[in-house]
Structures are given as structure tokens and as C-alpha cells.
Design a protein around this motif. Structure first.
Motif, short mmCIF file in Angstrom:
data_model
loop_
_atom_site.label_atom_id
_atom_site.label_comp_id
_atom_site.label_asym_id
_atom_site.label_seq_id
_atom_site.Cartn_x
_atom_site.Cartn_y
_atom_site.Cartn_z
N GLY A 87 -9.86 4.65 17.77
CA GLY A 87 -10.03 3.20 17.77
C GLY A 87 -9.38 2.47 18.91
O GLY A 87 -9.55 1.26 19.04
N GLY A 88 -8.57 3.18 19.75
CA GLY A 88 -8.09 2.52 20.96
C GLY A 88 -6.61 2.43 21.18
O GLY A 88 -6.16 1.81 22.15
N PRO A 139 -2.13 -2.05 9.75
CA PRO A 139 -1.65 -1.95 8.37
C PRO A 139 -1.10 -0.58 7.98
O PRO A 139 -0.21 -0.50 7.13
CB PRO A 139 -2.90 -2.30 7.53
N GLU A 140 -1.61 0.51 8.60
CA GLU A 140 -1.14 1.84 8.22
C GLU A 140 0.17 2.20 8.91
O GLU A 140 0.72 3.28 8.67
CB GLU A 140 -2.19 2.90 8.58
N ARG A 147 -2.08 -4.19 17.66
CA ARG A 147 -2.82 -5.01 16.70
C ARG A 147 -4.07 -4.26 16.25
O ARG A 147 -4.66 -3.50 17.01
CB ARG A 147 -3.26 -6.33 17.33
N LYS A 148 -4.47 -4.50 15.02
CA LYS A 148 -5.79 -4.06 14.54
C LYS A 148 -6.71 -5.26 14.68
O LYS A 148 -6.52 -6.29 14.02
CB LYS A 148 -5.73 -3.60 13.08
N GLU A 149 -7.71 -5.15 15.57
CA GLU A 149 -8.57 -6.30 15.85
C GLU A 149 -9.82 -5.84 16.61
O GLU A 149 -9.86 -4.76 17.19
CB GLU A 149 -7.82 -7.33 16.70
N ALA A 150 -10.82 -6.69 16.59
CA ALA A 150 -12.00 -6.45 17.42
C ALA A 150 -11.68 -6.90 18.84
O ALA A 150 -10.96 -7.87 19.07
CB ALA A 150 -13.18 -7.23 16.87
N PHE A 151 -12.21 -6.14 19.81
CA PHE A 151 -12.02 -6.50 21.21
C PHE A 151 -13.30 -6.22 21.97
O PHE A 151 -14.20 -5.53 21.50
CB PHE A 151 -10.83 -5.73 21.82
N THR A 205 -5.70 -2.60 19.56
CA THR A 205 -5.32 -2.97 20.92
C THR A 205 -3.82 -2.83 21.12
O THR A 205 -3.04 -2.84 20.17
CB THR A 205 -5.72 -4.41 21.27
N LEU A 206 -3.44 -2.72 22.38
CA LEU A 206 -2.05 -2.80 22.80
C LEU A 206 -1.97 -3.90 23.85
O LEU A 206 -2.67 -3.84 24.87
CB LEU A 206 -1.58 -1.46 23.38
#
Length: 497
Positions: free
Chosen positions: A194-195, A135-136, A91-95, A107-108
Motif C-alpha cells: 500500500g505504499g 490503525p494497525e 498516514r492511511k489515506e488515498a493519494f 503515505t509518509l
């Protein structure tokens, strides 16, 4: 007369402009990359003094045709049942890190780093990657694990990037015990930072039960150094007199020093391969290449005092049982030299009679990269995409000299293979065989390495300072008769770097 002179001056000025700008315009136009292209069309074939063979369906670099295999056919046995099965959802998200720091990244399974993947040597690992919201697109590369080529996870070379709502399954036999890691190889200079990463640990079938074994994955999130996602010390209980194995994984773009305070230590493995005859050392640092791994073994003091394993600075793994009061100490001035550490042992192949010899000379010069002017990295004097395709035949003994005169250090990473370091700056190795998949090559240095071409495919050979790779510091190793149906760019938006 006055008008004629004025017209002559204008003509001369225009001519001078054409002379100056014409070559620049030509260079700019020549550097533009098409929207879709194959890695097999890039640059030129380098046969390393061996026979010229054709494995190309796109660029036709070779001369003699061979039977062809697609990379997507180079897989693990599809009939075999998985011993270790994992699903990772990207996911592309803030954590939020354990310290409370919020990171806007990836994140995974809702976390970063992603879950550790652990297996026993010989087991078949199956990982289902689901892209929920990157998204990419996303892939997973198994850094240091010599997987079949179809499982290498390089967007546009061995697979298409996995788009939002899509999934992809990787299968490989973890046949080498050691410390490895996984990360995205789609827009990798952004997604890894980014993680999108995690640890892979493969243990021997008969590992001693009394050893306390832990992975220490070091990563910078927005400039904050973390160990296993923590900004503070990681405390591990180890009784007095017991052995601890700390598997250090450097996931960042720069080399890192690790050192131990409170007890002697042994460096027992590098890049997933055990060293032969490692001896105890103290007041000495270990250089961990970007992308590289170093397994540090400590026998705990009998007086129950703690031991601090520093990882690039004050962040550390602190080993203890009742007390973890082990304050930071300065980094040692001495760094362990792996050319002379440990005991020599046979390599198992004739490195002094290679079938191919290659040069990988790293430099830097001004020019255009896909239409962008700048000071770019070069390989053998050429700017990307005019880079070498190192062509080999299965079973070849390969020697390569990597030299660096670019002004910066480069951690060079060859996919799908481990190479042994034969020498540095003309000085031969006299210690344990030093096998690497990630090698720090400093400015002004040269390394001679060798390996057996025993894993057919099309493999990246690039700088693992990932922004450097995105700036053109990439080449490929390609086996005769192997082709790829995948392309860079295209509808999948494949962009491995």
C-alpha cells in the motif's frame, strides 16, 4: 437382531468418523496460535553442529546458560549527535500518483514512495516515525542496512508496533555505502504493497562529483508499475561522455529484469555491495530479486544519443541531455550470471571452516496454519510455527544451504547481515564476491551461502514475497545470550508479516 445389527452399523460409522476426524481435529487444535507469544518460543533450536547454548528466557531451547542481553540494549551510541535527522509521518489515506491515478493506501509525509533518505558513509542517521492514522500500527525496517538489532523495526521481535498518536525514533550509523530501502514490518504484506516504503542511499565519503547518481525505486500500485511513483518514463539529464549510476530498487514480491538499450553497461553493485572488477556488457538482462537492489552504471554515448534503462517492462529511466527519444526494446534472452561475473577477491574469513552449518529447505504441504486449512510453505519439513531457530555465537563463521522444492521461486532475505554466495546447484562461484541480503532461489535450486555472525540480535530470515512470509515462510537467526521482551500479538497487536 435387526436392532442389534443397526446399532452395530451406527457404532462402526461413529468409530470410523472418530478415526478420520480425530487426527484432523488434533492437527487443527495444535496449529492454533495463542493471542500472545514470543518469537523465542517458536519451533526448535538448530545449533548447526556447534555447541548448544541457552539464550532463551521463554522457550528454554538450549542447555548451557549464558549472560543475557535484551534486543532493546543493542543500539547505536546514544551520546552521539545525529548527522542526518528526518521525521516521517505515516498516514492511511488515498493519494494521487503523478499520472492522476488515485491509490487507497498509505503515505509518509503525504506521499508514496516516502522521501529518499540520503547519507554519507559513517554518518549517524536518526529517523523519527510518527503514526498519525495507520490503525494497525506501523514500524520501519531498514532493508539491507545492517543496523543494531534494536533498530531493525520488526514488530513483536525488536519493538512494539507504533500505534496511532505514538512515535518511535530509530538511530543507526550508515557505515556501508550502497543502495538500500525502508519499509514497514508491521502487517508488511499489506502495508508495503500500500505504499509505506522509500529509498535509502548511502554514498562514499569521496564519491566522484562527475557521476550522475539517482535512485530508481520500482513499485506496483494496484497493478500499475511505477518508477519513483511515476507510471511514465523518468528522464534524467546526463551530458555526453559522463557516467550515470542508476540505483535500481525492486520493492515488489516478484523478481524483476532490468536491461539497457543505447549503450553498454556495468553492474557495479548488488544489495549495497560493490562488485569486484565488473566489465561492460550489452544485450543482457540483470535479475533484481524481490527486495534486492542492482546499481547499473552507464557511460553516455559521445554522439549525445539517449540511453534507456528498462525496469521490468516499458517503464524506464531515460538518460539524455537534449533528446529522450529512446523507445522500448525487447528484454534480452540472456541474463547476467553473477557466479562468473567480475573478478575473484578474498572474502576475509575462512568460509571453508565454518563453526555452524545450517539447512534451510523450503517445501510445501497441506495442513493447518493457525487453524486455517491450506497448502502451506514448510521449512525443513515443518509448518509454522514449528520452524527452526538458527542459533549462533558472536564471531561464528556460518554456512547455510538454501534449497527450494516448493514449486515457486522465493526471494530469501536475512536481516542484519550480508552473506556471500559460494555456489549454486553445486557449481562454485568463480567471479566477484557476490554479497546479498536478498537472494532469489528458484524451484529446484539450491544455494550455498556464508557469513560471519558479527551483529548480535534476533533476526528474521524469511521470504520477501511478503504474502509467502504471512503464510509461514519464516525462520529466525538468534545469537546466544540475546533475548527479547517483545511479543507477537498482545496489546500492541504486533504482526510483522
Amino acid at each position: 437382531m435387526r436392532r442389534n445389527r443397526r446399532g452395530s452399523r451406527v457404532s462402526i460409522a461413529c468409530g470410523a468418523t472418530v478415526v478420520v476426524l480425530g487426527p484432523l481435529i488434533w492437527l487443527w487444535q495444535a496449529s492454533l496460535l495463542p493471542g500472545t507469544y514470543s518469537a523465542m518460543d517458536m519451533g526448535y533450536a538448530d545449533y548447526g553442529g556447534g555447541p548448544a547454548v541457552s539464550a532463551m528466557t521463554h522457550g528454554g531451547h538450549g542447555q548451557h546458560a549464558t549472560a543475557q542481553r535484551g534486543v532493546n540494549a543493542l543500539t547505536a551510541d546514544p551520546r552521539r549527535t545525529a548527522d542526518v535527522a528526518v521525521t516521517l509521518t505515516a498516514r492511511k489515506e488515498a493519494f494521487r500518483l503523478a499520472s492522476g491515478r488515485v491509490v487507497d493506501g498509505y503515505t509518509l509525509n503525504g506521499r508514496s514512495p516516502g522521501p529518499d533518505i540520503r547519507a554519507t558513509a559513517g554518518q549517524l542517521v536518526q529517523v523519527r516515525l510518527v503514526n498519525e492514522s495507520v490503525p494497525e500500527g506501523v514500524t520501519l525496517h531498514w532493508h539491507g542496512v545492517d543496523v543494531p538489532n534494536a533498530e531493525d523495526g520488526v514488530a513483536g521481535v525488536t519493538q512494539d508496533a507504533v500505534g496511532v498518536g505514538e512515535e518511535h525514533t530509530y538511530r543507526f550509523v550508515a557505515d556501508q555505502a550502497g543502495t538500500f530501502w525502508y519499509h514497514s514490518h508491521q502487517v508488511s504484506h499489506e502495508q508495503v504493497r500500500g505504499g509505506l516504503l522509500g529509498a535509502v542511499v548511502v554514498t562514499p565519503a569521496e564519491q566522484a562529483a562527475e557521476v550522475v547518481d539517482m535512485a530508481a525505486l520500482v513499485h506496483l500500485y494496484g497493478g500499475a508499475r511505477t518508477v519513483n511513483g511515476r507510471e511514465d518514463d523518468v528522464q534524467v539529464e546526463v551530458p555526453p561522455g559522463k557516467r550515470a549510476r542508476v540505483r535500481v530498487i525492486n520493492t515488489d514480491n516478484a523478481p524483476m529484469s532490468a536491461w539497457v538499450a543505447g549503450a553498454p553497461f556495468r553492474l557495479v553493485a548488488v544489495d549495497g555491495t560493490d562488485l569486484n572488477g565488473p566489465t561492460p556488457v550489452h544485450d543482457t538482462g540483470v535479475l533484481v530479486t524481490a527486495g534486492g537492489r542492482a546499481d547499473i552504471e552507464v557511460i553516455m554515448p559521445e554522439d549525445d544519443s539517449p540511453v534507456r534503462v528498462h525496469l521490468g517492462g516499458p517503464s524506464a529511466v531515460v538518460l539524455g541531455s537534449t533528446s529522450y527519444d529512446a523507445p522500448p526494446v525487447r528484454r534480452p534472452t540472456t541474463t547476467l550470471d553473477l557466479l562468473s561475473y567480475g573478478t575473484k577477491a578474498p572474502l576475509g574469513f575462512a568460509q571453508d571452516r565454518p563453526d555452524r552449518r545450517f539447512e534451510y529447505a523450503i517445501g510445501r504441504r497441506p495442513g493447518f496454519l493457525d487453524g486455517h486449512p491450506g497448502l502451506w510453505w514448510t521449512v525443513n519439513g515443518h509448518l509454522f510455527p514449528d520452524v527452526p531457530m538458527f542459533v549462533v555465537s558472536e564471531g561464528d563463521v556460518v554456512r547455510m544451504r538454501i534449497s527450494n522444492h516448493s514449486g515457486e521461486v522465493h526471494p530469501m532475505h536475512l536481516h542484519g547481515h550480508h552473506a556471500v554466495v559460494l555456489g549454486r546447484n553445486g557449481v562454485s562461484s568463480v567471479g566477484s564476491p557476490w554479497w546479498v541480503d536478498s537472494l532469489d532461489v528458484g524451484d529446484g535450486e539450491s544455494y550455498d551461502i556464508a557469513f560471519v555472525a558479527d551483529n548480535p540480535g534476533i533476526w528474521l530470515d524469511h521470504c520477501h514475497n511478503l504474502p509467502h512470509a504471512s503464510e509461514g515462510l519464516i525462520a529466525h537467526l538468534m545469537y546466544e545470550g540475546v533475548t527479547t521482551p517483545f511479543v507477537l500479538g498482545g496489546t500492541a497487536g504486533n504482526e510483522p508479516e
